[in-house]
Every structure is written in structure tokens, then in C-alpha cells.
Design an enzyme around this catalytic site. Structure first.
Site, mmCIF file in Angstrom:
data_model
loop_
_atom_site.group_PDB
_atom_site.id
_atom_site.type_symbol
_atom_site.label_atom_id
_atom_site.label_comp_id
_atom_site.label_asym_id
_atom_site.label_seq_id
_atom_site.Cartn_x
_atom_site.Cartn_y
_atom_site.Cartn_z
ATOM 1 N N SER A 37 0.807 -1.212 0.000
ATOM 2 C CA SER A 37 0.000 0.000 0.000
ATOM 3 C C SER A 37 0.844 1.267 0.000
ATOM 4 O O SER A 37 0.482 2.260 -0.645
ATOM 5 C CB SER A 37 -0.929 0.010 1.216
ATOM 6 O OG SER A 37 -1.749 -1.124 1.243
ATOM 7 N N HIS B 40 1.140 4.702 4.255
ATOM 8 C CA HIS B 40 0.361 5.284 3.157
ATOM 9 C C HIS B 40 0.716 6.751 2.961
ATOM 10 O O HIS B 40 0.967 7.203 1.835
ATOM 11 C CB HIS B 40 -1.138 5.158 3.445
ATOM 12 C CG HIS B 40 -1.613 3.748 3.524
ATOM 13 N ND1 HIS B 40 -2.910 3.410 3.878
ATOM 14 C CD2 HIS B 40 -0.986 2.571 3.283
ATOM 15 C CE1 HIS B 40 -3.039 2.105 3.870
ATOM 16 N NE2 HIS B 40 -1.884 1.573 3.507
#
Length: 271
Positions: A198, A251
Site C-alpha cells: 500500500s 500510506h
């Protein structure tokens, strides 16, 4: 059939075929590698189709081609594809070595987890500040099928688009930089128990976003709606409104690293 031209965007090519079909002309799409699409027209329609092709080549994203697909297109395309068709297998083979390697290794590790090798394998790949290789390896570790599929879809799609536009070395650099920064950020704030692509995916998103902003004359690498969705997803992760545990700092750090990479890429290209 006579070849009119070629394009690396199957969806846009379909729009052009539907457009000339609305003009009463007959055309077909053909592909040998599942990536480059050749547009062919009937010999008797070549001279009529040629100026339409030149107009399309100048602006393939014009709304009239999408509208033509709605008017005359169908979910079951009657067009003939020769050689390898535009299927998932052919499109996967058309990806670069890095894109395919990261995808296959991530899948292999997840399958090994399911077969009982979690403790042994994860202990080797878990982030460890004393082992430089593990500064990158958490990116290829996933703990659920949904997590794996979601990340790999974005990785293959955005990664392939970046390579086509900016080159293979850009994707290699993005992977290394965003994996390094996102993994270190997550470790420093939360700890070593995390994994997933991610952070890299958000890095690719940030790169595509800023790359397109800094080159307004080129077709965007990613739409504003996708950027908005991913930013909302990022915010929901931080306010803990999602049913799954998220590596939020990875992220955010990956996103910022990808954005910075796009800025540096633009500055270096000017020099």
C-alpha cells in the site's frame, strides 16, 4: 482490411472503431501482443477513414468517441482480434519484469503463508532496522486476499502507466524510494508489525497525480476522481473508521514520497 494506424490504448481504439461505425464505415481491431492495438478498415472505406484517424490521433480522449461507444457499442464486442486476444494473460505478459516480479513474488509469499509457513517466512521479511534488506521486504508481504488483490491491481495498473509514460527506470526508482520511506515511517511511528504494498501504491498515486498536474498538456496518468477516492480512504484510515487495520503512516509517507519524486523528475528533465 487495410491498416490505418496503431495505439497502445485498447479502450480508446474501441471508441474510434465505434465512432467510424456510426459514420457507416467498417473497421476492426487487431493485436499481436495484447498491448499495441492495430486499427484496420475496409479498403473501400480507407480514404474516408484516414482524416478521421488523424483527428483521433490528435485527441484520442475526445468525448465524442466515448459517446459513440454508448450509441453503437455493445458489452459483447463483435470485433475480431488476431493472434493473442486482449485478455488478462496477454496483458500480464506485456508488463515489465519488475511489475511481474513484484506481483508474482507477493502472490507466492501469500500462498506460502496459507500453507503454514507464516512464522518462518514473516520472521525473515519483517522490518528490522539492523537488516537493510528488510527495509524493503514488508512491501511484498500481505495478510489477507483482499489486501493482496487490492494492492496488486493498483500496482500493475499505475506501474504500467508510469512505465509507458516515463520509462522503466522511473518505476524501479519509485518502488525503491517509496518502499524505503513508507516502511521506515510506519516502523518509527507504530513498530515492525506491518506489511503490504500500500505504501508503494500510494507512492505511485502521488507520482501520477503530480506528474499530470505539472504536465497539463498531456493526458492525465490518473483521474481526479481516483485521487479523491484514495485520499478519502487515507483519511478514513487515520480516523479509524475502516473495518480493517491500516498502515496509515506508510500510506501517507508513500504518497508524499511519490509526489516529491514527480517534482524531482520534472526538475531533472528540464536540466
Amino acid at each position: 482490411m487495410i491498416e490505418l494506424g496503431s495505439i497502445n490504448n485498447p479502450r480508446a481504439a474501441q471508441g474510434f472503431i465505434d465512432y467510424i461505425k456510426s459514420k457507416g464505415l467498417h473497421g476492426e481491431l487487431r493485436s499481436q501482443d495484447g498491448q499495441t492495438v492495430i486499427i484496420c478498415v475496409a479498403p473501400e472505406h480507407f480514404h474516408q477513414a484516414q482524416p478521421l484517424w488523424q483527428e483521433f490521433a490528435a485527441n484520442p480522449h475526445d468525448e465524442k468517441y466515448q459517446q459513440a461507444s454508448w450509441q453503437v457499442g455493445s458489452t459483447q464486442s463483435p470485433l475480431s482480434y488476431q493472434g493473442q486476444s486482449l485478455n488478462l494473460k496477454a496483458r500480464f505478459k506485456a508488463l515489465s519484469w519488475l511489475n511481474r516480479t513484484v506481483t508474482l513474488v507477493s502472490i507466492a509469499i501469500f500462498i506460502a503463508f496459507l500453507l503454514g509457513g507464516f512464522e518462518t517466512i514473516y520472521s525473515m521479511l519483517q522490518f528490522n532496522p539492523a537488516q537493510p534488506l528488510t527495509w524493503f521486504t514488508p512491501a511484498i508481504v500481505h495478510f489477507s486476499a483482499i489486501h493482496l488483490i487490492f494492492n496488486l491491481i493498483w500496482w500493475m495498473t499505475l506501474g504500467n502507466d508510469i512505465e509507458k509514460r516515463s520509462g522503466k527506470l522511473t518505476l524501479v526508482g519509485l518502488f525503491l524510494v517509496t518502499a524505503f520511506i513508507s516502511n521506515w515511517a510506519q516502523f518509527l511511528v507504530v513498530g515492525p508489525n506491518f506489511g503490504g504494498l500500500s505504501g508503494v501504491v500510494y507512492g505511485l498515486l502521488g507520482f501520477c497525480w503530480i506528474y499530470s498536474v505539472m504536465r497539463p498538456s498531456e493526458p492525465p496518468l490518473v483521474s481526479n476522481s481516483i485521487v479523491g477516492f484514495m485520499l478519502v480512504w487515507l483519511i478514513l484510515g487515520f480516523v479509524d473508521m475502516l473495518p480493517v487495520s491500516m498502515a496509515n503512516w506508510a500510506h501517507l509517507a508513500g504518497l508524499l514520497a511519490g509526489m516529491a519524486y514527480a517534482v524531482s523528475d520534472k526538475l531533472l528533465s528540464r536540466k
